[in-house]
Design a protein around this motif. Sequence first.
Motif, PDB file in Angstrom:
ATOM      1  N   LEU A  29       0.830  -1.212   0.000  1.00  0.00           N
ATOM      2  CA  LEU A  29       0.000   0.000   0.000  1.00  0.00           C
ATOM      3  C   LEU A  29       0.861   1.257   0.000  1.00  0.00           C
ATOM      4  O   LEU A  29       0.518   2.245  -0.644  1.00  0.00           O
ATOM      5  N   GLY A  30       1.990   1.223   0.705  1.00  0.00           N
ATOM      6  CA  GLY A  30       2.902   2.357   0.694  1.00  0.00           C
ATOM      7  C   GLY A  30       3.493   2.588  -0.685  1.00  0.00           C
ATOM      8  O   GLY A  30       3.576   3.724  -1.165  1.00  0.00           O
ATOM      9  N   VAL A  31       3.877   1.500  -1.343  1.00  0.00           N
ATOM     10  CA  VAL A  31       4.418   1.613  -2.708  1.00  0.00           C
ATOM     11  C   VAL A  31       3.343   2.136  -3.652  1.00  0.00           C
ATOM     12  O   VAL A  31       3.603   2.986  -4.506  1.00  0.00           O
ATOM     13  N   TRP A  32       2.110   1.653  -3.498  1.00  0.00           N
ATOM     14  CA  TRP A  32       1.009   2.116  -4.333  1.00  0.00           C
ATOM     15  C   TRP A  32       0.788   3.619  -4.150  1.00  0.00           C
ATOM     16  O   TRP A  32       0.560   4.345  -5.120  1.00  0.00           O
ATOM     17  N   GLN A  33       0.874   4.107  -2.902  1.00  0.00           N
ATOM     18  CA  GLN A  33       0.702   5.536  -2.660  1.00  0.00           C
ATOM     19  C   GLN A  33       1.832   6.342  -3.312  1.00  0.00           C
ATOM     20  O   GLN A  33       1.594   7.446  -3.807  1.00  0.00           O
ATOM     21  N   LEU A  34       3.034   5.806  -3.342  1.00  0.00           N
ATOM     22  CA  LEU A  34       4.129   6.496  -4.037  1.00  0.00           C
ATOM     23  C   LEU A  34       3.843   6.584  -5.539  1.00  0.00           C
ATOM     24  O   LEU A  34       4.128   7.599  -6.176  1.00  0.00           O
ATOM     25  N   GLN A  35       3.270   5.516  -6.098  1.00  0.00           N
ATOM     26  CA  GLN A  35       2.886   5.554  -7.513  1.00  0.00           C
ATOM     27  C   GLN A  35       1.778   6.576  -7.745  1.00  0.00           C
ATOM     28  O   GLN A  35       1.808   7.333  -8.718  1.00  0.00           O
ATOM     29  N   ARG A  36       0.804   6.626  -6.833  1.00  0.00           N
ATOM     30  CA  ARG A  36      -0.285   7.592  -6.944  1.00  0.00           C
ATOM     31  C   ARG A  36       0.235   9.021  -6.851  1.00  0.00           C
ATOM     32  O   ARG A  36      -0.286   9.921  -7.487  1.00  0.00           O
ATOM     33  N   LYS A  37       1.288   9.222  -6.062  1.00  0.00           N
ATOM     34  CA  LYS A  37       1.891  10.557  -5.940  1.00  0.00           C
ATOM     35  C   LYS A  37       2.373  11.037  -7.298  1.00  0.00           C
ATOM     36  O   LYS A  37       2.126  12.168  -7.707  1.00  0.00           O
ATOM     37  N   GLY A  38       3.051  10.161  -8.045  1.00  0.00           N
ATOM     38  CA  GLY A  38       3.518  10.513  -9.386  1.00  0.00           C
ATOM     39  C   GLY A  38       2.371  10.797 -10.337  1.00  0.00           C
ATOM     40  O   GLY A  38       2.420  11.748 -11.126  1.00  0.00           O
ATOM     41  N   GLU A  39       1.327   9.976 -10.256  1.00  0.00           N
ATOM     42  CA  GLU A  39       0.156  10.186 -11.109  1.00  0.00           C
ATOM     43  C   GLU A  39      -0.515  11.523 -10.798  1.00  0.00           C
ATOM     44  O   GLU A  39      -0.919  12.262 -11.699  1.00  0.00           O
ATOM     45  N   ASP A  42      -5.192  23.727  -5.826  1.00  0.00           N
ATOM     46  CA  ASP A  42      -6.143  23.458  -4.750  1.00  0.00           C
ATOM     47  C   ASP A  42      -6.425  21.971  -4.584  1.00  0.00           C
ATOM     48  O   ASP A  42      -7.021  21.559  -3.589  1.00  0.00           O
ATOM     49  N   VAL A  43      -6.036  21.164  -5.560  1.00  0.00           N
ATOM     50  CA  VAL A  43      -6.257  19.726  -5.500  1.00  0.00           C
ATOM     51  C   VAL A  43      -5.170  19.123  -4.611  1.00  0.00           C
ATOM     52  O   VAL A  43      -3.985  19.297  -4.871  1.00  0.00           O
ATOM     53  N   PRO A  44      -5.550  18.442  -3.530  1.00  0.00           N
ATOM     54  CA  PRO A  44      -4.535  17.918  -2.611  1.00  0.00           C
ATOM     55  C   PRO A  44      -3.701  16.802  -3.232  1.00  0.00           C
ATOM     56  O   PRO A  44      -4.206  15.989  -4.004  1.00  0.00           O
ATOM     57  N   ASN A  45      -2.430  16.800  -2.878  1.00  0.00           N
ATOM     58  CA  ASN A  45      -1.531  15.715  -3.282  1.00  0.00           C
ATOM     59  C   ASN A  45      -0.801  15.248  -2.029  1.00  0.00           C
ATOM     60  O   ASN A  45       0.354  15.599  -1.800  1.00  0.00           O
ATOM     61  N   ASN A  46      -1.491  14.481  -1.201  1.00  0.00           N
ATOM     62  CA  ASN A  46      -0.933  14.030   0.059  1.00  0.00           C
ATOM     63  C   ASN A  46      -0.542  12.551   0.034  1.00  0.00           C
ATOM     64  O   ASN A  46      -0.509  11.903   1.067  1.00  0.00           O
ATOM     65  N   HIS A  47      -0.241  12.046  -1.131  1.00  0.00           N
ATOM     66  CA  HIS A  47       0.079  10.632  -1.261  1.00  0.00           C
ATOM     67  C   HIS A  47       1.408  10.272  -0.612  1.00  0.00           C
ATOM     68  O   HIS A  47       1.577   9.148  -0.142  1.00  0.00           O
ATOM     69  N   LEU A  48       2.370  11.189  -0.566  1.00  0.00           N
ATOM     70  CA  LEU A  48       3.632  10.913   0.118  1.00  0.00           C
ATOM     71  C   LEU A  48       3.376  10.694   1.605  1.00  0.00           C
ATOM     72  O   LEU A  48       3.932   9.767   2.208  1.00  0.00           O
ATOM     73  N   ALA A  49       2.527  11.518   2.201  1.00  0.00           N
ATOM     74  CA  ALA A  49       2.203  11.345   3.617  1.00  0.00           C
ATOM     75  C   ALA A  49       1.512  10.005   3.850  1.00  0.00           C
ATOM     76  O   ALA A  49       1.790   9.319   4.842  1.00  0.00           O
ATOM     77  N   TYR A  50       0.614   9.614   2.932  1.00  0.00           N
ATOM     78  CA  TYR A  50      -0.036   8.316   3.065  1.00  0.00           C
ATOM     79  C   TYR A  50       0.975   7.175   2.943  1.00  0.00           C
ATOM     80  O   TYR A  50       0.892   6.183   3.660  1.00  0.00           O
TER      81      TYR A  50
END
Length: 188
Positions: free
Chosen positions: A4-14, A155-163
């Motif tokens: 899930l952590g790796v997936w959130q890192l991928q989502r951060k890039g997206e 204004d669109v949050p990008n908090n995937h690194l924190a996740y």
Amino acid sequence: MIALGVWQLQRKGEKEALLALYERNRAMSSLATYPELPPVPDELLFRKSSVVCLDPVRWDPRSGTDVKGRSGFRMIADCRTGAEGPGVLVDVGISDDFTPPAWTGGIVQGTVVPGPEQPTLVERLTGRAVAARPMLVADQPVAGLRQSAIPSGADVPNNHLAYAVQWFLFALAALTIYIFAVRRRLRQ
């Protein structure tokens, strides 16, 4: 948890790519036609457009801020655009109360943003989600209202690194608990 952590890192890039697209959209020329039917492609969000509101059929006041950061109520009109078919949502400005303006429609120029009617998580999980309609935030407010703050991609949050960090910490905590449990069992 690590997956899930790796997936959130991928989502951060997206999400970073999506935010960059939104910023490019802001610099592009106006749309020739307003995107009335959902879902609205990301390539059309945060671009300038115009629409003819023949008649506001319903008002939906929602909390919001003006361009100077003052709070108020966004006056969102659900406009009729023709004899048939869907209407459009238009944010015509900020009011200090719930009273709709005495506006009867007209040509509105502004920025296309995601509408306020976003589907809930439960609706998405159960397959009952309806795509949100786009909304046009007017560049010029109607008489008696203040100009609404125009949302941007920032204004669109990008908090995937924190996740991602959160999931990695959960994994570390689980590993630590497991090690203590094994050590305790081995001592007995």
